[in-house]
Enzyme design. Sequence first.
Site, short mmCIF file in Angstrom:
data_model
loop_
_atom_site.label_atom_id
_atom_site.label_comp_id
_atom_site.label_asym_id
_atom_site.label_seq_id
_atom_site.Cartn_x
_atom_site.Cartn_y
_atom_site.Cartn_z
N LYS A 241 0.81 -1.23 0.00
CA LYS A 241 0.00 0.00 0.00
C LYS A 241 0.84 1.28 0.00
O LYS A 241 0.38 2.33 -0.46
CB LYS A 241 -0.92 0.02 1.22
CG LYS A 241 -2.01 -1.05 1.19
CD LYS A 241 -3.18 -0.60 0.33
CE LYS A 241 -4.36 -1.56 0.45
NZ LYS A 241 -5.48 -1.15 -0.41
N GLY B 228 -9.02 -4.02 -5.56
CA GLY B 228 -8.55 -4.22 -6.92
C GLY B 228 -7.40 -3.33 -7.36
O GLY B 228 -7.00 -3.38 -8.52
N SER C 276 1.13 -9.70 -0.43
CA SER C 276 0.74 -8.29 -0.33
C SER C 276 1.14 -7.62 0.98
O SER C 276 1.40 -6.42 1.01
CB SER C 276 -0.76 -8.16 -0.53
OG SER C 276 -1.46 -9.09 0.26
#
Lengths: 329, 329
Positions: free
Chosen positions: A62, A190, A312
């Site tokens: 992120k 997404g 992630s």
Amino acid sequence: MSLRSHETIPVEIGLADVEAAATRLAPWAHRTPVLTSTTLNERSGLDVYLKCENFQRVGAFKFRGAMNALLQLDEERRFHGVVTHSSGNHAQALALAGRLLGVPVTIVMPRTAPAVKMAATEGYGARIVFCEPTLAAREAAVAAEMREHHLSLIHPYNDWDVIAGQGTAALELLDQVGRLDAVIVPVGGGGLASGTAIVAKGRAPAIHVIGAEPAAADDARRSLETGSIQPSGDPRTIADGLRTSLGARTFAVISRHVDEIVTATDDELIEATRFVWERLKIVIEPSSAVVVAPLLRGGLSVPGERVGIILSGGNVDVGPFFDLLSKRH
Amino acid sequence: MSLRSHETIPVEIGLADVEAAATRLAPWAHRTPVLTSTTLNERSGLDVYLKCENFQRVGAFKFRGAMNALLQLDEERRFHGVVTHSSGNHAQALALAGRLLGVPVTIVMPRTAPAVKMAATEGYGARIVFCEPTLAAREAAVAAEMREHHLSLIHPYNDWDVIAGQGTAALELLDQVGRLDAVIVPVGGGGLASGTAIVAKGRAPAIHVIGAEPAAADDARRSLETGSIQPSGDPRTIADGLRTSLGARTFAVISRHVDEIVTATDDELIEATRFVWERLKIVIEPSSAVVVAPLLRGGLSVPGERVGIILSGGNVDVGPFFDLLSKRH
């Protein structure tokens, strides 16, 4: 509810935008390592390359998108500051990016967010505004902040600059391993999946792009099947990073560039998380395990052996484990 | 008890032996990655390079020494097989090395060893012989196995081939990072510390070699201070890999080539383990944290900024954590 009005928006970014984001991010984001595992290769029958975004700043990919978005704001917008809604990794990512660039950051969080997440976000110097834990309350709080304090919204995923930033992980992965036959990427809102798909198809259209999501939050699969954004509702899944629905922008990219969606049950997510901790010796959060579970289950149909997966993030509360360790000791 | 008769044995191996071991091990052992961490650098004020032997086969550096020793046995000894005493990483390392080379492996383990360790060792195909949990019983069991089945002893650390094998981790580390001002290595029986010290001083005598051990098992510190091997007794420390005393060979190397011994309390070990899991996102066992704790505490006196640390292993029972995770979910 199907958001038909959003279905046909054009995809406004391409590989060149991700490459520009990579140049922009070079001084700020970690170039995370790619690991391989004999054990995972044996279990899956494939050559698996793990892009370790759990080693990224704030422990998740992120940071890439948040930082790329801030770096593209003009001086006036930077001066007034930015706002977002998140109780997860995007909140911490934006808070750190803001601190590094001197941009004031406001995070709208539900009152019910875990104290540890609030503390982490405040630790990076962000201002937290609490709201009731409903979509309407959240949107109202964000709108009020934007209006009253002239803040710019940095959406967690439905933002071209954010998507371009997230794509830089896949760009590095391809540079690091040379060639891939397939890539598996988690799908929540997404953003990461969109950035990854743009890079994969932009670099080599033959790369099979697989989105992975929890079986209990399979809104992307349903959205692709029906051709319109299907809301995920309020799904119960341990993969707390993957509960959100797609946005208009991410749906536009994913419906064009993602070849297949696979799902994993929560039991499979827990098993895959444990496999990675025990055998690969790296800490991932259960949301990341969604790209590992299909490899352990087998039966994936990929056009070749070289498969990249994007891990992630690694933000999981290990406190209970260490409480146990201290007590037993 | 001080083993004065052992104090003055010569050091029979040097850098060239470790280099030969590296060539021998190349087809078998992983060349583990070196990671860096902005967070750890900021906390310590140093440039820290983490050699990740937790990513080694069987999850610990021990595979290097065990495999190097087996590879140097002649055909007849390989045919009869080998024996060792260990309930930890050396047992699994020797078991795997034996399986890969077709050498029968017998492991003498105390009856009190954790079931999970027994299962892991048996999983690699080794034969387990149980003994009472005393030094005398263990030595008697090993001697009986050697005599009755013509087995060769592969000692966990007091063996030149094992020491040379363990040294290959430091050799790789130096090749990977180019130059180091200091290296910090855990000291249990001293095999890894000896191999590391031989490499560091052989490559660049100015490298400051720091051995790290639990405060509750500071036998190496006391041995260096008194000039003779001090037994560690039966120390209570969470660092279960570091409870053993030095052997004659490892004492000979360490007393010549290790510049300093630092210690860490068990509370510091737990804190450092948690720091690595939470912030660096890799799984290490508490024994490995002994090289991290001094960096977090600060006050280390090193002749420069570039410090290599060897993370020795990542074998820790995460079962209780995942039991919690499944239940809470």
